[in-house]
Design a protein around this motif. Structure first.
Motif, PDB file in Angstrom:
ATOM      1  N   ASP A 158     112.252  35.737  55.421  1.00  0.00           N
ATOM      2  CA  ASP A 158     112.527  36.746  56.441  1.00  0.00           C
ATOM      3  C   ASP A 158     111.273  36.891  57.273  1.00  0.00           C
ATOM      4  O   ASP A 158     110.240  37.330  56.781  1.00  0.00           O
ATOM      5  CB  ASP A 158     112.888  38.072  55.745  1.00  0.00           C
ATOM      6  CG  ASP A 158     113.200  39.187  56.748  1.00  0.00           C
ATOM      7  OD1 ASP A 158     113.148  38.942  57.975  1.00  0.00           O
ATOM      8  OD2 ASP A 158     113.512  40.296  56.277  1.00  0.00           O
ATOM      9  N   GLY A 159     111.366  36.468  58.527  1.00  0.00           N
ATOM     10  CA  GLY A 159     110.173  36.582  59.340  1.00  0.00           C
ATOM     11  C   GLY A 159     110.416  36.189  60.780  1.00  0.00           C
ATOM     12  O   GLY A 159     111.563  35.988  61.190  1.00  0.00           O
ATOM     13  N   ALA A 160     109.332  36.061  61.538  1.00  0.00           N
ATOM     14  CA  ALA A 160     109.444  35.634  62.930  1.00  0.00           C
ATOM     15  C   ALA A 160     109.907  34.181  62.941  1.00  0.00           C
ATOM     16  O   ALA A 160     109.608  33.426  62.016  1.00  0.00           O
ATOM     17  CB  ALA A 160     108.096  35.777  63.629  1.00  0.00           C
ATOM     18  N   PRO A 161     110.639  33.791  64.004  1.00  0.00           N
ATOM     19  CA  PRO A 161     111.156  32.423  64.065  1.00  0.00           C
ATOM     20  C   PRO A 161     110.054  31.369  63.894  1.00  0.00           C
ATOM     21  O   PRO A 161     110.250  30.379  63.182  1.00  0.00           O
ATOM     22  CB  PRO A 161     111.803  32.322  65.437  1.00  0.00           C
ATOM     23  CG  PRO A 161     111.864  33.676  65.988  1.00  0.00           C
ATOM     24  CD  PRO A 161     111.081  34.604  65.144  1.00  0.00           C
ATOM     25  N   ALA A 162     108.930  31.617  64.523  1.00  0.00           N
ATOM     26  CA  ALA A 162     107.862  30.625  64.454  1.00  0.00           C
ATOM     27  C   ALA A 162     107.444  30.395  63.002  1.00  0.00           C
ATOM     28  O   ALA A 162     107.219  29.262  62.571  1.00  0.00           O
ATOM     29  CB  ALA A 162     106.668  31.081  65.292  1.00  0.00           C
ATOM     30  N   GLN A 163     107.396  31.491  62.262  1.00  0.00           N
ATOM     31  CA  GLN A 163     106.971  31.361  60.865  1.00  0.00           C
ATOM     32  C   GLN A 163     108.071  30.708  60.018  1.00  0.00           C
ATOM     33  O   GLN A 163     107.824  29.780  59.258  1.00  0.00           O
ATOM     34  CB  GLN A 163     106.605  32.745  60.309  1.00  0.00           C
ATOM     35  CG  GLN A 163     106.129  32.715  58.868  1.00  0.00           C
ATOM     36  CD  GLN A 163     107.138  33.350  57.928  1.00  0.00           C
ATOM     37  OE1 GLN A 163     107.632  34.446  58.185  1.00  0.00           O
ATOM     38  NE2 GLN A 163     107.458  32.653  56.845  1.00  0.00           N
ATOM     39  N   VAL A 164     109.304  31.182  60.164  1.00  0.00           N
ATOM     40  CA  VAL A 164     110.397  30.656  59.335  1.00  0.00           C
ATOM     41  C   VAL A 164     110.638  29.174  59.630  1.00  0.00           C
ATOM     42  O   VAL A 164     110.833  28.375  58.716  1.00  0.00           O
ATOM     43  CB  VAL A 164     111.689  31.471  59.546  1.00  0.00           C
ATOM     44  CG1 VAL A 164     112.876  30.822  58.829  1.00  0.00           C
ATOM     45  CG2 VAL A 164     111.489  32.901  59.066  1.00  0.00           C
ATOM     46  N   PHE A 165     110.633  28.829  60.905  1.00  0.00           N
ATOM     47  CA  PHE A 165     110.889  27.431  61.248  1.00  0.00           C
ATOM     48  C   PHE A 165     109.649  26.559  61.101  1.00  0.00           C
ATOM     49  O   PHE A 165     109.733  25.388  60.755  1.00  0.00           O
ATOM     50  CB  PHE A 165     111.433  27.314  62.684  1.00  0.00           C
ATOM     51  CG  PHE A 165     112.871  27.749  62.791  1.00  0.00           C
ATOM     52  CD1 PHE A 165     113.889  26.899  62.410  1.00  0.00           C
ATOM     53  CD2 PHE A 165     113.186  29.023  63.265  1.00  0.00           C
ATOM     54  CE1 PHE A 165     115.218  27.295  62.492  1.00  0.00           C
ATOM     55  CE2 PHE A 165     114.503  29.423  63.355  1.00  0.00           C
ATOM     56  CZ  PHE A 165     115.517  28.566  62.970  1.00  0.00           C
ATOM     57  N   GLY A 166     108.481  27.163  61.380  1.00  0.00           N
ATOM     58  CA  GLY A 166     107.258  26.368  61.377  1.00  0.00           C
ATOM     59  C   GLY A 166     106.639  26.230  60.001  1.00  0.00           C
ATOM     60  O   GLY A 166     106.132  25.170  59.626  1.00  0.00           O
ATOM     61  N   ASN A 167     106.705  27.314  59.251  1.00  0.00           N
ATOM     62  CA  ASN A 167     105.965  27.287  57.998  1.00  0.00           C
ATOM     63  C   ASN A 167     106.632  28.177  56.951  1.00  0.00           C
ATOM     64  O   ASN A 167     106.069  29.190  56.524  1.00  0.00           O
ATOM     65  CB  ASN A 167     104.523  27.770  58.276  1.00  0.00           C
ATOM     66  CG  ASN A 167     103.663  27.614  57.045  1.00  0.00           C
ATOM     67  OD1 ASN A 167     103.948  26.807  56.171  1.00  0.00           O
ATOM     68  ND2 ASN A 167     102.611  28.431  56.969  1.00  0.00           N
ATOM     69  N   PRO A 168     107.845  27.804  56.540  1.00  0.00           N
ATOM     70  CA  PRO A 168     108.567  28.675  55.612  1.00  0.00           C
ATOM     71  C   PRO A 168     107.895  28.727  54.241  1.00  0.00           C
ATOM     72  O   PRO A 168     107.373  27.713  53.755  1.00  0.00           O
ATOM     73  CB  PRO A 168     109.947  28.009  55.513  1.00  0.00           C
ATOM     74  CG  PRO A 168     109.736  26.594  55.925  1.00  0.00           C
ATOM     75  CD  PRO A 168     108.599  26.583  56.889  1.00  0.00           C
ATOM     76  N   ALA A 169     107.867  29.916  53.663  1.00  0.00           N
ATOM     77  CA  ALA A 169     107.244  30.074  52.352  1.00  0.00           C
ATOM     78  C   ALA A 169     108.161  29.512  51.266  1.00  0.00           C
ATOM     79  O   ALA A 169     107.701  28.983  50.265  1.00  0.00           O
ATOM     80  CB  ALA A 169     106.974  31.560  52.097  1.00  0.00           C
ATOM     81  N   SER A 170     109.461  29.649  51.495  1.00  0.00           N
ATOM     82  CA  SER A 170     110.404  29.231  50.455  1.00  0.00           C
ATOM     83  C   SER A 170     110.684  27.734  50.545  1.00  0.00           C
ATOM     84  O   SER A 170     110.982  27.203  51.609  1.00  0.00           O
ATOM     85  CB  SER A 170     111.702  30.039  50.612  1.00  0.00           C
ATOM     86  OG  SER A 170     112.816  29.244  50.288  1.00  0.00           O
ATOM     87  N   GLU A 171     110.624  27.094  49.397  1.00  0.00           N
ATOM     88  CA  GLU A 171     110.921  25.659  49.334  1.00  0.00           C
ATOM     89  C   GLU A 171     112.372  25.399  49.730  1.00  0.00           C
ATOM     90  O   GLU A 171     112.690  24.445  50.423  1.00  0.00           O
ATOM     91  CB  GLU A 171     110.662  25.158  47.908  1.00  0.00           C
ATOM     92  CG  GLU A 171     110.609  23.657  47.766  1.00  0.00           C
ATOM     93  CD  GLU A 171     109.715  23.011  48.834  1.00  0.00           C
ATOM     94  OE1 GLU A 171     110.220  22.109  49.526  1.00  0.00           O
ATOM     95  OE2 GLU A 171     108.540  23.423  48.985  1.00  0.00           O
ATOM     96  N   ARG A 172     113.271  26.297  49.306  1.00  0.00           N
ATOM     97  CA  ARG A 172     114.690  26.129  49.624  1.00  0.00           C
ATOM     98  C   ARG A 172     114.941  26.216  51.117  1.00  0.00           C
ATOM     99  O   ARG A 172     115.765  25.489  51.668  1.00  0.00           O
ATOM    100  CB  ARG A 172     115.526  27.208  48.926  1.00  0.00           C
ATOM    101  CG  ARG A 172     115.637  26.976  47.438  1.00  0.00           C
ATOM    102  CD  ARG A 172     116.805  27.763  46.882  1.00  0.00           C
ATOM    103  NE  ARG A 172     116.841  27.664  45.439  1.00  0.00           N
ATOM    104  CZ  ARG A 172     116.332  28.580  44.619  1.00  0.00           C
ATOM    105  NH1 ARG A 172     115.745  29.654  45.109  1.00  0.00           N
ATOM    106  NH2 ARG A 172     116.413  28.410  43.321  1.00  0.00           N
ATOM    107  N   CYS A 173     114.239  27.137  51.762  1.00  0.00           N
ATOM    108  CA  CYS A 173     114.385  27.285  53.204  1.00  0.00           C
ATOM    109  C   CYS A 173     113.916  26.003  53.891  1.00  0.00           C
ATOM    110  O   CYS A 173     114.567  25.497  54.810  1.00  0.00           O
ATOM    111  CB  CYS A 173     113.579  28.492  53.689  1.00  0.00           C
ATOM    112  SG  CYS A 173     113.789  28.810  55.442  1.00  0.00           S
ATOM    113  N   ARG A 174     112.801  25.485  53.431  1.00  0.00           N
ATOM    114  CA  ARG A 174     112.263  24.235  53.984  1.00  0.00           C
ATOM    115  C   ARG A 174     113.304  23.109  53.846  1.00  0.00           C
ATOM    116  O   ARG A 174     113.587  22.390  54.805  1.00  0.00           O
ATOM    117  CB  ARG A 174     110.999  23.861  53.199  1.00  0.00           C
ATOM    118  CG  ARG A 174     110.065  22.896  53.870  1.00  0.00           C
ATOM    119  CD  ARG A 174     108.874  22.614  52.942  1.00  0.00           C
ATOM    120  NE  ARG A 174     108.046  23.804  52.720  1.00  0.00           N
ATOM    121  CZ  ARG A 174     106.966  24.095  53.451  1.00  0.00           C
ATOM    122  NH1 ARG A 174     106.602  23.290  54.420  1.00  0.00           N
ATOM    123  NH2 ARG A 174     106.248  25.170  53.186  1.00  0.00           N
ATOM    124  N   ALA A 175     113.911  23.021  52.644  1.00  0.00           N
ATOM    125  CA  ALA A 175     114.909  21.974  52.400  1.00  0.00           C
ATOM    126  C   ALA A 175     116.133  22.175  53.289  1.00  0.00           C
ATOM    127  O   ALA A 175     116.666  21.221  53.859  1.00  0.00           O
ATOM    128  CB  ALA A 175     115.332  21.991  50.925  1.00  0.00           C
TER     129      ALA A 175
END
Ligand SMILES: Nc1ncnc2c1ncn2[C@@H]1O[C@H](COP(=O)(O)OP(=O)(O)O)[C@@H](O)[C@H]1O
Ligand SMILES: [Mg+2]
Lengths: 262, 225
Positions: A238-255
């Motif tokens: 849960d965060g700003a688009p730049a953070q979620v798309f650019g550097n997601p903390a969650s491995e699942r989100c990244r996948a």
């Protein structure tokens, strides 16, 4: 987000929201707050609970536990004198729903009413406006979705994109505090998604408060102020688009993001 | 043949028209009652959980009993049990209405359940109560969808009404049988009466179909074949 905004009372708040169908837990403790004017995109794999979350927000689905507050008022529940919460009456639930617009994947226009009649129906029946007054509002919102020329057309004679824009106008005509979009472009042919996304983008730019469940990652990245990634009924990111798309903390989100990127 | 027609049909046309008037009156009243009773039974079945099984029992009973049994039952048993109906005509009307209401209740239910759930949700989402959503969204469309079955059910009532003559209601069939039994010349009389029934049913169906098609066309839905 600056501090002045952060200190405002949230327009929408979910407090420990849970939803189970039988033994199957679809939403597991969803909590978040949202300020007025924010565009929140909700992304996640199919079956992760996005639609169920939206439907709990306007009480089309009754949460198993937890509370949704709209502008500080609990939905579906009523504050008692002692501070406790009790189930609310259908009329009050309807009154709360009238303040939340919803746009469905399948449009769900009423086929026996023209575009304009679809749009003025709730102002007439729910708000009790006079016909002339409702028509003025209806024409205003049909104009906003660029469909004034189709005011008298019945849904069956409109393209999918036009139908969805009428559905957006129908929701806007109640001048809701929050607009919910459930994959508004997923049922459309690819060449028709643009006209609907353009309307949504324009609404976002005007400061409409929006919760947008979407598979359109470009829309989520470019238009929203905030992006939430749902996985098996839990907010994983849960965060700003730049953070979620650019550097997601969650491995699942990244996948998930790499699976939807072409 | 033409001779028989001139002797038995033409002189009795006035009688047959009286019978036809009674047939149309009985059918119209019975059908109107059936629509109301069917709608109530259907709404209870769908929306009033505590009474649901009463509605189902009523619907099943009315559909499972032969019309002739209902006719005799209402005509001979009801006055003993309930003190009404007071006339054979009302007995005929009530029996026809009971039977049709069961069929109509099921027609209504399929029309309501067949409607996309999303449309009602769209109504709820803009703040309608369930009652408003039903009145403004479900009912008008259900009527359109069900129009062919409803028209058909009216034809069934007209046909079933030919049996009310057995409790001595002077409907068209009763008059026809009277003339036949008087002269023992059934061919021309019964053929003429059959034509009258066909014309009556056809006129009613054609009118109702035109109304339904008008709205379907207006909404851009395909006209029923
Ligand atoms: N009314 C329902 N009854 C039972 N299961 C449901 C119901 N609605 C949704 N589900 C289940 O809940 C899960 C999440 O569904 P949904 O919220 O539609 O996910 P999403 O919108 O993210 O694809 C799915 O596994 C779905 O099958
Ligand atoms: Mg979904």
């Amino acid at each position: 987000m600056n501090n002045a905004v952060a200190e405002q009372k949230p327009i929408l708040e979910c407090r420990d929201l849970r939803k189970a169908f039988g033994a199957f837990e679809v939403l597991r403790s969803i909590s978040f707050e949202m300020q007025a004017g924010v565009v929140l995109s909700v992304i996640g794999a199919s079956g992760s609970g996005k639609s169920t979350l939206l439907r709990c927000l306007n009480y089309l689905e009754q949460p198993s536990s937890g509370v949704v507050f709209l502008d500080g008022e609990p939905i579906g529940l009523r504050r008692q004198a002692d501070g406790g919460l009790k189930p609310d009456s259908p009329a009050n639930i309807a009154r709360m729903r009238a303040q939340i617009g919803m746009v469905f994947q399948q449009f769900n226009l009423w086929p026996h009413m023209s575009a304009l009649e679809n749009v003025i129906e709730a102002p007439r029946q729910v708000k009790g406006l006079k016909r002339a007054e409702a028509i003025e509002i209806g024409r205003h919102y049909l104009g906003k979705v660029n469909l004034l020329d189709k005011a008298d057309a019945y849904p069956a004679r409109l393209s999918g994109g036009q139908q969805q824009r009428v559905a957006i106008a129908r929701a806007l005509a109640m001048q809701p505090k929050v607009m919910l979009f459930d994959e508004a472009t997923s049922a459309l042919d690819p060449e028709l998604t643009g006209e609907v996304l353009d309307v949504m983008r324009a609404l976002a730019e005007e400061g409409t408060t929006m919760v947008v469940v979407t598979h359109e990652m470009r829309f989520a990245r470019d238009v929203s102020d905030r992006v939430m990634f749902l996985h098996q009924g839990v907010i994983e990111e849960d965060g700003a688009p730049a953070q979620v798309f650019g550097n997601p903390a969650s491995e699942r989100c990244r996948a998930f993001l790499s699976s939807v990127a072409h | 043949m033409l001779d028989n027609f001139n002797r038995f049909v033409i002189p009795n046309l006035g009688l047959f028209m009286d019978g036809l008037t009674i047939t149309v009156r009985i059918c119209a009243i019975a059908f109107a009652m059936a629509v109301v009773m069917g709608a109530i039974a259907c709404l209870i079945r769908l929306y009033v959980p505590v009474l649901r099984y009463f509605a189902i029992a009523y619907i099943e009973f009315s559909r499972a009993t032969p019309i002739i049994v209902q006719l005799l039952w209402v005509n001979y048993v009801w006055p003993e049990l309930f003190g009404f109906p007071k006339s054979v005509e009302w007995a005929g009307i009530i029996a026809l209405a009971i039977q049709s209401s069961g069929y109509l209740a099921e027609t209504f239910r399929s029309g309501i359940e067949g409607l996309a759930r999303g449309q009602v949700e769209a109504g709820l989402a803009v703040g309608m109560t369930r009652a408003v959503a039903f009145r403004r969204i479900v009912a008008p469309q259900a009527v359109l969808v069900m129009a062919p079955s409803i028209i058909n059910q009216f034809a069934v009532v007209v046909k079933a009404s030919t049996l009310v003559s057995i409790i001595a209601i002077p409907d068209l069939m009763y008059d026809a049988l009277k003339v036949v039994n008087q002269w023992f010349e059934p061919i021309e009389v019964l053929t003429s009466v059959a034509v009258l029934y066909i014309l009556t049913i056809f006129a009613l169906s054609a009118t109702a179909k035109r109304v339904a098609d008008h709205f379907r066309g207006k909404y851009g839905l395909d006209a029923q074949a």
